[in-house]
Motif scaffolding. Structure first.
Motif, PDB file in Angstrom:
ATOM      1  N   GLU A   1       0.353  -5.943  -3.131  1.00 26.70           N
ATOM      2  CA  GLU A   1      -0.169  -6.876  -2.128  1.00 26.70           C
ATOM      3  C   GLU A   1       0.941  -7.701  -1.495  1.00 26.70           C
ATOM      4  O   GLU A   1       0.681  -8.776  -0.941  1.00 26.70           O
TER       5      GLU A   1
ATOM      6  N   GLN B   1      -1.170   0.288  -6.027  1.00 22.15           N
ATOM      7  CA  GLN B   1      -0.739  -0.336  -4.788  1.00 22.15           C
ATOM      8  C   GLN B   1      -0.522  -1.836  -4.996  1.00 22.15           C
ATOM      9  O   GLN B   1      -1.087  -2.437  -5.903  1.00 22.15           O
TER      10      GLN B   1
ATOM     11  N   GLU C   1      -2.595   9.366  -0.348  1.00 20.50           N
ATOM     12  CA  GLU C   1      -3.251   8.754   0.800  1.00 20.50           C
ATOM     13  C   GLU C   1      -3.242   9.733   1.970  1.00 20.50           C
ATOM     14  O   GLU C   1      -2.405   9.658   2.865  1.00 20.50           O
TER      15      GLU C   1
ATOM     16  N   LYS D   1       0.844  -1.187   0.000  1.00 23.35           N
ATOM     17  CA  LYS D   1       0.000   0.000   0.000  1.00 23.35           C
ATOM     18  C   LYS D   1       0.886   1.247   0.000  1.00 23.35           C
ATOM     19  O   LYS D   1       2.048   1.197   0.367  1.00 23.35           O
TER      20      LYS D   1
END
Length: 343
Positions: free
Chosen positions: A67, A65, A266, A37
């Motif tokens: 994982e 993003q 973000e 992220k």
């Protein structure tokens, strides 16, 4: 020349100029998947976007993003993305199994092995051998978890006696704290800041069994491209690397600007936490002694060869890739243009 001929010639000239203008403004599109992220240690990718460095190289870069550091490799290999940031050891693994599909790394970022098993400070687990009979947890795509069979082999641990359970990444430190697992896989820096989020002081409350202390002097995360994209678009790859290197130098000079770029993606992230995470990544994951000699982005061929051998032997892979199969330095900017000191 009659009026009609002049009109046709003018129209043809106008069309040619329009086509040339369109070609000059054309951007090569690159979809990139990150390791995780959005967070502070990814600041340079976003700063390169915001400052127009990618655009100046004729690139339109979209950044998604990720994982997990191992998860980005199959995404690029499948063609879903042209570029990624993730674990070089997963690239080695795929190159040994399916060399035609494996991406190729072009810029080494995490040159120091961050892989670890973390336990609580009061845990009876003090050596790798103590892991036998215990339960360890980790996210399914965690690179340290993926490398555990290799670590176990080198550290003479019977992996069949270690119980492995998968967990959501955001539960790693909580499950360890509650005693639901005896230890957890991860990156030292990631766990350190995850612990902070649940009220732990990693230096006082946790202990790290680092892979690098037990014979696994491996490289970690690198920027890589699909093999087909490298072949068809070498100038785009070179431009991407040049823009990235430029942005890394900017972040080193002004970390706050880098964190600003992350927070634009973000806004709910905590500025101080992401700044500290960035600085810890520079110190812990990107400052191997070889950087002073080679410059950031490059690798030591002999070290990479040994690392490939470790991964191949420990995981009993079908073939041993050559260093040139997994890392191509030809796209790097000149040595004097790349950082040699990060903090």
């Amino acid at each position: 020349m009659n009026f009609a001929s002049k009109t046709l010639r003018a129209a043809a000239l106008g069309l040619s100029l329009a086509l040339l203008g369109a070609a000059a403004g054309a951007q090569t599109r690159i979809k990139m998947v990150l390791n995780w992220k959005y967070e502070g240690p990814q600041a340079w990718y976003f700063l390169a976007q915001d400052k127009g460095y990618f655009k100046a190289e004729g690139l339109e870069v979209e950044i998604d993003q990720g994982e997990g550091s191992s998860a980005s490799i199959p995404k690029v290999a499948s063609g879903a993305y042209q570029a990624g940031f993730g674990d070089l050891n997963a690239v080695i693994d795929l190159a040994a199994k399916r060399p035609a599909d494996a991406p190729v790394a072009v810029y080494m970022v995490y040159n120091t092995p961050p892989f670890t098993v973390v336990v609580k400070q009061d845990s009876p687990i003090r050596t790798p051998k103590d892991l036998e009979g215990k339960t360890l947890g980790g996210p399914a795509n965690d690179a340290a978890l993926k490398l555990f069979p290799a670590f176990a082999r080198l550290a003479k641990v019977d992996a069949s006696k270690v119980n492995i359970t998968n967990m959501a990444p955001n539960l790693r430190e909580q499950m360890l704290l509650r005693g639901q697992v005896d230890g957890a896989f991860g990156y030292v820096t990631t766990i350190t800041f995850g612990a902070r989020g649940v009220g732990l002081d990693a230096a006082k409350d946790l202990r790290f069994i680092r892979y690098g202390d037990h014979g696994m002097d491996l490289y970690a995360n690198a920027v890589f491209f699909s093999r087909s994209f490298v072949k068809d678009n070498p100038q785009a790859v070179r431009g991407f690397v040049r823009a990235l290197n430029r942005a890394i130098k900017d972040v080193l000079a002004d970390p706050a600007a880098g964190i600003d770029a992350v927070l634009r993606r973000e806004p709910l992230l905590k500025r101080e936490l992401e700044r500290d995470k960035l600085q810890a990544t520079l110190r812990n994951d990107m400052s191997h002694a070889e950087v002073a000699r080679l410059g950031l982005g490059d690798v030591d061929d002999e070290r990479l060869k040994r690392a490939i051998g470790i991964v191949v032997e420990a995981n009993e892979l079908p073939r041993t890739p050559l260093p040139a199969e997994v890392f191509d330095r030809s796209f790097l900017p000149p040595r004097d243009e790349r950082p040699s000191k990060l903090f």
